[in-house]
Design a protein around this motif. Structure first.
Motif, PDB file in Angstrom:
ATOM      1  N   GLY A  45      15.723 -18.988 -32.737  1.00 14.53           N
ATOM      2  CA  GLY A  45      14.519 -19.359 -33.474  1.00 14.53           C
ATOM      3  C   GLY A  45      13.734 -18.189 -34.030  1.00 14.53           C
ATOM      4  N   ASP A  46      14.072 -16.976 -33.622  1.00 18.76           N
ATOM      5  CA  ASP A  46      13.382 -15.791 -34.144  1.00 18.76           C
ATOM      6  C   ASP A  46      13.710 -15.596 -35.624  1.00 18.76           C
ATOM      7  OD1 ASP A  46      12.299 -15.188 -31.692  1.00 18.76           O
ATOM      8  OD2 ASP A  46      13.630 -13.494 -31.272  1.00 18.76           O
ATOM      9  N   MET A  47      12.785 -14.990 -36.316  1.00 17.92           N
ATOM     10  CA  MET A  47      13.003 -14.561 -37.697  1.00 17.92           C
ATOM     11  C   MET A  47      12.963 -13.041 -37.703  1.00 17.92           C
ATOM     12  SD  MET A  47      10.500 -17.054 -39.910  1.00 17.92           S
ATOM     13  CE  MET A  47      10.710 -16.106 -41.405  1.00 17.92           C
ATOM     14  N   HIS A  48      13.983 -12.433 -38.278  1.00 21.57           N
ATOM     15  CA  HIS A  48      13.983 -10.984 -38.472  1.00 21.57           C
ATOM     16  C   HIS A  48      13.763 -10.726 -39.952  1.00 21.57           C
ATOM     17  CE1 HIS A  48      16.319  -9.765 -34.600  1.00 21.57           C
ATOM     18  NE2 HIS A  48      15.305 -10.559 -34.351  1.00 21.57           N
ATOM     19  N   ILE A  49      12.761  -9.918 -40.249  1.00 22.11           N
ATOM     20  CA  ILE A  49      12.407  -9.590 -41.621  1.00 22.11           C
ATOM     21  C   ILE A  49      12.821  -8.145 -41.882  1.00 22.11           C
ATOM     22  CG2 ILE A  49      10.558  -9.532 -43.337  1.00 22.11           C
ATOM     23  CD1 ILE A  49      10.976 -12.283 -41.936  1.00 22.11           C
ATOM     24  N   LYS A  50      13.695  -7.952 -42.859  1.00 23.51           N
ATOM     25  CA  LYS A  50      14.170  -6.610 -43.194  1.00 23.51           C
ATOM     26  C   LYS A  50      13.241  -5.989 -44.238  1.00 23.51           C
ATOM     27  CE  LYS A  50      19.017  -7.178 -42.163  1.00 23.51           C
ATOM     28  NZ  LYS A  50      20.366  -6.910 -42.664  1.00 23.51           N
ATOM     29  N   VAL A  51      12.639  -4.865 -43.859  1.00 17.50           N
ATOM     30  CA  VAL A  51      11.745  -4.103 -44.728  1.00 17.50           C
ATOM     31  C   VAL A  51      12.190  -2.638 -44.671  1.00 17.50           C
ATOM     32  CG1 VAL A  51       9.805  -5.707 -44.495  1.00 17.50           C
ATOM     33  CG2 VAL A  51      10.068  -3.883 -42.842  1.00 17.50           C
ATOM     34  N   ILE A  52      11.405  -1.728 -45.206  1.00 16.79           N
ATOM     35  CA  ILE A  52      11.744  -0.306 -45.177  1.00 16.79           C
ATOM     36  C   ILE A  52      10.617   0.451 -44.482  1.00 16.79           C
ATOM     37  CG2 ILE A  52      12.254   1.745 -46.558  1.00 16.79           C
ATOM     38  CD1 ILE A  52      13.295  -0.086 -48.740  1.00 16.79           C
ATOM     39  N   CYS A  53      10.979   1.252 -43.485  1.00 15.80           N
ATOM     40  CA  CYS A  53       9.974   2.057 -42.780  1.00 15.80           C
ATOM     41  C   CYS A  53       9.564   3.246 -43.653  1.00 15.80           C
ATOM     42  CB  CYS A  53      10.513   2.527 -41.429  1.00 15.80           C
ATOM     43  SG  CYS A  53      11.804   3.798 -41.508  1.00 15.80           S
ATOM     44  N   GLU A  54       8.479   3.890 -43.267  1.00 18.84           N
ATOM     45  CA  GLU A  54       7.963   5.021 -44.052  1.00 18.84           C
ATOM     46  C   GLU A  54       8.956   6.176 -44.122  1.00 18.84           C
ATOM     47  OE1 GLU A  54       3.969   6.344 -43.260  1.00 18.84           O
ATOM     48  OE2 GLU A  54       3.370   4.310 -42.672  1.00 18.84           O
ATOM     49  N   ASP A  55       9.637   6.456 -43.009  1.00 22.10           N
ATOM     50  CA  ASP A  55      10.585   7.573 -43.008  1.00 22.10           C
ATOM     51  C   ASP A  55      11.726   7.323 -43.981  1.00 22.10           C
ATOM     52  OD1 ASP A  55       9.126   8.986 -41.108  1.00 22.10           O
ATOM     53  OD2 ASP A  55      10.278   8.170 -39.426  1.00 22.10           O
ATOM     54  N   CYS A  56      12.281   6.109 -43.970  1.00 26.34           N
ATOM     55  CA  CYS A  56      13.382   5.797 -44.883  1.00 26.34           C
ATOM     56  C   CYS A  56      12.887   5.745 -46.325  1.00 26.34           C
ATOM     57  CB  CYS A  56      14.054   4.475 -44.483  1.00 26.34           C
ATOM     58  SG  CYS A  56      15.021   4.623 -42.951  1.00 26.34           S
ATOM     59  N   GLN A  57      11.670   5.262 -46.537  1.00 27.07           N
ATOM     60  CA  GLN A  57      11.108   5.250 -47.885  1.00 27.07           C
ATOM     61  C   GLN A  57      10.936   6.670 -48.404  1.00 27.07           C
ATOM     62  OE1 GLN A  57      10.569   2.544 -49.890  1.00 27.07           O
ATOM     63  NE2 GLN A  57      10.151   4.056 -51.471  1.00 27.07           N
ATOM     64  N   ASP A  58      10.466   7.575 -47.536  1.00 19.51           N
ATOM     65  CA  ASP A  58      10.325   8.977 -47.932  1.00 19.51           C
ATOM     66  C   ASP A  58      11.682   9.579 -48.279  1.00 19.51           C
ATOM     67  OD1 ASP A  58       7.600   8.847 -47.535  1.00 19.51           O
ATOM     68  OD2 ASP A  58       7.647   9.855 -45.573  1.00 19.51           O
ATOM     69  N   THR A  59      12.693   9.272 -47.464  1.00 19.72           N
ATOM     70  CA  THR A  59      14.042   9.783 -47.714  1.00 19.72           C
ATOM     71  C   THR A  59      14.575   9.268 -49.043  1.00 19.72           C
ATOM     72  OG1 THR A  59      14.493   9.954 -45.343  1.00 19.72           O
ATOM     73  CG2 THR A  59      16.403   9.892 -46.820  1.00 19.72           C
ATOM     74  N   LEU A  60      14.369   7.978 -49.316  1.00 19.55           N
ATOM     75  CA  LEU A  60      14.804   7.414 -50.595  1.00 19.55           C
ATOM     76  C   LEU A  60      14.071   8.059 -51.768  1.00 19.55           C
ATOM     77  CD1 LEU A  60      15.055   3.646 -49.624  1.00 19.55           C
ATOM     78  CD2 LEU A  60      16.942   5.108 -50.348  1.00 19.55           C
ATOM     79  N   GLY A  61      12.805   8.402 -51.558  1.00 23.52           N
ATOM     80  CA  GLY A  61      12.041   9.075 -52.606  1.00 23.52           C
ATOM     81  C   GLY A  61      12.563  10.473 -52.894  1.00 23.52           C
ATOM     82  N   GLN A  62      13.013  11.158 -51.845  1.00 23.24           N
ATOM     83  CA  GLN A  62      13.524  12.516 -51.999  1.00 23.24           C
ATOM     84  C   GLN A  62      14.967  12.541 -52.500  1.00 23.24           C
ATOM     85  OE1 GLN A  62      12.980  14.384 -48.183  1.00 23.24           O
ATOM     86  NE2 GLN A  62      10.767  14.029 -48.201  1.00 23.24           N
ATOM     87  N   HIS A  63      15.688  11.454 -52.257  1.00 24.61           N
ATOM     88  CA  HIS A  63      17.106  11.374 -52.639  1.00 24.61           C
ATOM     89  C   HIS A  63      17.362  10.039 -53.344  1.00 24.61           C
ATOM     90  CE1 HIS A  63      17.835  14.828 -50.001  1.00 24.61           C
ATOM     91  NE2 HIS A  63      17.079  14.220 -49.115  1.00 24.61           N
ATOM     92  N   PRO A  64      16.911   9.900 -54.577  1.00 25.47           N
ATOM     93  CA  PRO A  64      17.008   8.611 -55.286  1.00 25.47           C
ATOM     94  C   PRO A  64      18.432   8.051 -55.384  1.00 25.47           C
ATOM     95  CG  PRO A  64      15.690  10.177 -56.541  1.00 25.47           C
ATOM     96  CD  PRO A  64      16.282  10.922 -55.383  1.00 25.47           C
TER      97      PRO A  64
END
Length: 74
Positions: A45-64
């Motif tokens: 019955g749990d719902m898992h919501i996939k989002v992006i943490c700040e660290d991964c967002q920063d990494t994606l910003g540095q390495h598009p």
């Protein structure tokens, strides 16, 4: 409802209420495709919501070019 980073798997938070109006959380604004990609319903019955943490967002910003990869964390 548990929020997890879709890249590193880090738990970012949770909501412990049994009944939640998903429109208050903005889920009614998502397309059907986005809902399918972001929301996982678990057998218990749990719902898992996939989002992006700040660290991964920063990494994606540095390495598009990482946006092209399904997984960039080894």
């Amino acid at each position: 409802m548990i929020y997890l980073c879709k890249h590193c798997g880090q738990k970012l938070g949770s909501i412990q209420q049994h009944m939640i109006d998903l429109s208050i959380l903005g889920f009614d604004q998502l397309s059907v495709k986005d809902k399918e990609e972001m929301i996982i319903y678990k057998p218990n019955g749990d719902m898992h919501i996939k989002v992006i943490c700040e660290d991964c967002q920063d990494t994606l910003g540095q390495h598009p070019h990482y946006h092209e990869l399904d997984f960039f964390i080894q």
